[in-house]
Write a protein that holds these residues in place. Sequence first.
Motif, short mmCIF file in Angstrom:
data_model
loop_
_atom_site.label_atom_id
_atom_site.label_comp_id
_atom_site.label_asym_id
_atom_site.label_seq_id
_atom_site.Cartn_x
_atom_site.Cartn_y
_atom_site.Cartn_z
N ILE A 30 -15.85 4.56 0.19
CA ILE A 30 -14.79 5.55 0.21
C ILE A 30 -15.19 6.77 -0.61
O ILE A 30 -14.98 7.93 -0.20
CB ILE A 30 -13.48 4.94 -0.33
CG1 ILE A 30 -12.98 3.84 0.61
CG2 ILE A 30 -12.41 6.01 -0.51
CD1 ILE A 30 -12.67 4.31 2.02
N LEU A 31 -15.77 6.55 -1.77
CA LEU A 31 -16.20 7.66 -2.61
C LEU A 31 -17.27 8.50 -1.91
O LEU A 31 -17.25 9.73 -1.98
CB LEU A 31 -16.72 7.14 -3.94
CG LEU A 31 -15.67 6.50 -4.86
CD1 LEU A 31 -16.35 5.87 -6.06
CD2 LEU A 31 -14.64 7.53 -5.31
N GLU A 32 -18.18 7.83 -1.22
CA GLU A 32 -19.24 8.56 -0.51
C GLU A 32 -18.65 9.43 0.60
O GLU A 32 -19.02 10.60 0.76
CB GLU A 32 -20.26 7.58 0.06
CG GLU A 32 -21.40 8.27 0.79
CD GLU A 32 -22.41 7.29 1.38
OE1 GLU A 32 -23.40 7.76 1.95
OE2 GLU A 32 -22.18 6.06 1.30
N ASP A 90 -8.55 7.56 -6.74
CA ASP A 90 -8.35 6.21 -7.27
C ASP A 90 -7.12 5.55 -6.65
O ASP A 90 -7.11 4.33 -6.43
CB ASP A 90 -8.21 6.25 -8.79
CG ASP A 90 -9.51 6.62 -9.50
OD1 ASP A 90 -10.58 6.50 -8.86
OD2 ASP A 90 -9.45 7.02 -10.68
N VAL A 91 -6.11 6.36 -6.36
CA VAL A 91 -4.90 5.82 -5.71
C VAL A 91 -5.24 5.40 -4.29
O VAL A 91 -4.77 4.36 -3.80
CB VAL A 91 -3.76 6.86 -5.73
CG1 VAL A 91 -2.48 6.26 -5.15
CG2 VAL A 91 -3.52 7.38 -7.13
N LYS A 92 -6.05 6.19 -3.61
CA LYS A 92 -6.49 5.84 -2.25
C LYS A 92 -7.21 4.50 -2.25
O LYS A 92 -6.93 3.63 -1.40
CB LYS A 92 -7.42 6.93 -1.72
CG LYS A 92 -8.05 6.68 -0.35
CD LYS A 92 -9.06 7.76 -0.02
CE LYS A 92 -9.76 7.54 1.32
NZ LYS A 92 -8.99 8.07 2.45
N SER A 127 0.82 -1.20 0.00
CA SER A 127 0.00 0.00 0.00
C SER A 127 0.86 1.26 0.00
O SER A 127 0.59 2.22 -0.74
CB SER A 127 -0.91 0.00 1.23
OG SER A 127 -1.61 1.21 1.33
N ALA A 128 1.91 1.26 0.81
CA ALA A 128 2.81 2.42 0.85
C ALA A 128 3.48 2.64 -0.50
O ALA A 128 3.68 3.78 -0.93
CB ALA A 128 3.86 2.21 1.94
N ARG A 129 3.83 1.56 -1.18
CA ARG A 129 4.41 1.68 -2.52
C ARG A 129 3.43 2.34 -3.48
O ARG A 129 3.79 3.24 -4.24
CB ARG A 129 4.79 0.29 -3.04
CG ARG A 129 5.48 0.32 -4.41
CD ARG A 129 5.52 -1.06 -5.04
NE ARG A 129 4.19 -1.55 -5.37
CZ ARG A 129 3.48 -1.15 -6.43
NH1 ARG A 129 3.97 -0.25 -7.26
NH2 ARG A 129 2.29 -1.67 -6.65
N ILE A 130 2.17 1.93 -3.41
CA ILE A 130 1.14 2.51 -4.28
C ILE A 130 0.98 4.00 -4.01
O ILE A 130 0.83 4.82 -4.93
CB ILE A 130 -0.20 1.77 -4.07
CG1 ILE A 130 -0.10 0.34 -4.60
CG2 ILE A 130 -1.35 2.51 -4.76
CD1 ILE A 130 -1.27 -0.54 -4.21
N LEU A 131 1.04 4.38 -2.75
CA LEU A 131 0.84 5.78 -2.36
C LEU A 131 2.07 6.65 -2.57
O LEU A 131 1.95 7.88 -2.58
CB LEU A 131 0.40 5.85 -0.89
CG LEU A 131 -0.96 5.26 -0.58
CD1 LEU A 131 -1.19 5.20 0.92
CD2 LEU A 131 -2.08 6.05 -1.26
N GLY A 132 3.23 6.03 -2.73
CA GLY A 132 4.45 6.79 -2.94
C GLY A 132 5.20 7.15 -1.68
O GLY A 132 6.05 8.05 -1.70
N VAL A 174 -8.80 15.80 -2.86
CA VAL A 174 -8.16 14.56 -3.28
C VAL A 174 -8.82 13.99 -4.53
O VAL A 174 -8.71 12.79 -4.81
CB VAL A 174 -8.14 13.52 -2.14
CG1 VAL A 174 -7.32 14.02 -0.96
CG2 VAL A 174 -9.55 13.14 -1.71
N THR A 175 -9.46 14.85 -5.30
CA THR A 175 -10.14 14.40 -6.50
C THR A 175 -9.19 13.66 -7.44
O THR A 175 -9.56 12.63 -8.03
CB THR A 175 -10.78 15.61 -7.23
OG1 THR A 175 -11.67 16.28 -6.32
CG2 THR A 175 -11.55 15.16 -8.45
N GLU A 176 -7.97 14.16 -7.57
CA GLU A 176 -7.02 13.57 -8.52
C GLU A 176 -6.35 12.30 -7.97
O GLU A 176 -5.71 11.58 -8.74
CB GLU A 176 -5.96 14.59 -8.91
CG GLU A 176 -6.52 15.76 -9.70
CD GLU A 176 -5.44 16.72 -10.15
OE1 GLU A 176 -4.25 16.49 -9.82
OE2 GLU A 176 -5.77 17.72 -10.83
N THR A 177 -6.49 12.03 -6.68
CA THR A 177 -5.82 10.86 -6.10
C THR A 177 -6.79 9.89 -5.42
O THR A 177 -6.36 8.96 -4.75
CB THR A 177 -4.75 11.29 -5.08
OG1 THR A 177 -5.34 12.14 -4.08
CG2 THR A 177 -3.60 12.02 -5.77
#
Length: 248
Positions: free
Chosen positions: A209-211, A187-189, A74-79, A182-185
């Motif tokens: 999560i989206l809600e 999907d990463v979340k 997960s940390a790798r995905i988030l950077g 966080v609109t641009e991220t």
Amino acid sequence: MPRFDGGYVPRSAMAIYAHPDDIEFTIAGTIAKWARAGCEVTFVLITSGNAGTHDRKFTRKSLARVREREERESARILGAARVVFLHHGDCELVPTLALRKELVRRIRRHRPEVVLCNDPQALFFGDRYINHPDHLAAGKVALEAVFPCAEMELLWPGAGLPHKVHAVYVSSTAAPDTWVDVTETIDVKIAALSAHQSQLGDRDISPMILEWARDEALRAQAGKAAGKKDTGRSKYAEAFRVMRLMRE
């Protein structure tokens, strides 16, 4: 008055939370946004979530291995730049002086501009969720480590050179005053949270999560409208109470 963060990105940030997946549920969109913009992010997980299952195939030791592996992915995905596990017992966390000193050592070593943590006062959410005691303990000890302990020259000199954190972003709070778009991220979340299969199983958590993130954006925009200031529209947001300990 409620405010969006205005695009602020710290040079470095440290997220101090109790369990693997706590960061992903609460602040992962912000983390991904900051990391994408060049912020050096450190995750400090006080436990490895080694009691967090009802599946009897696991032992505490085997579950800890799985959950640490999930958190690293997960940390790798988030950077995030690094993940630190302190290996305290899940469901047994207490904000002791010894734990505070551990966190001071980490803060002084990595010297974050911003620390993110849970609100230690947030006991109830609606009428269906009592906050996990580990979340409350982690938030309390993180704040105590940040102020005053990490910056005091005469306190624990063996734990490293003093460091003053500029700001604390407190999540999961009943009294937020700042929202991060966080609109641009988003999907990463969701991708990062999906890495925690031991906790999610076959559940699709995307709609939830989206809600949540949509509700936070609407809440911030409603507050801005009440204050008669237009700062634009955000589709998704994460909410914080921000304590500014150092002003530029």
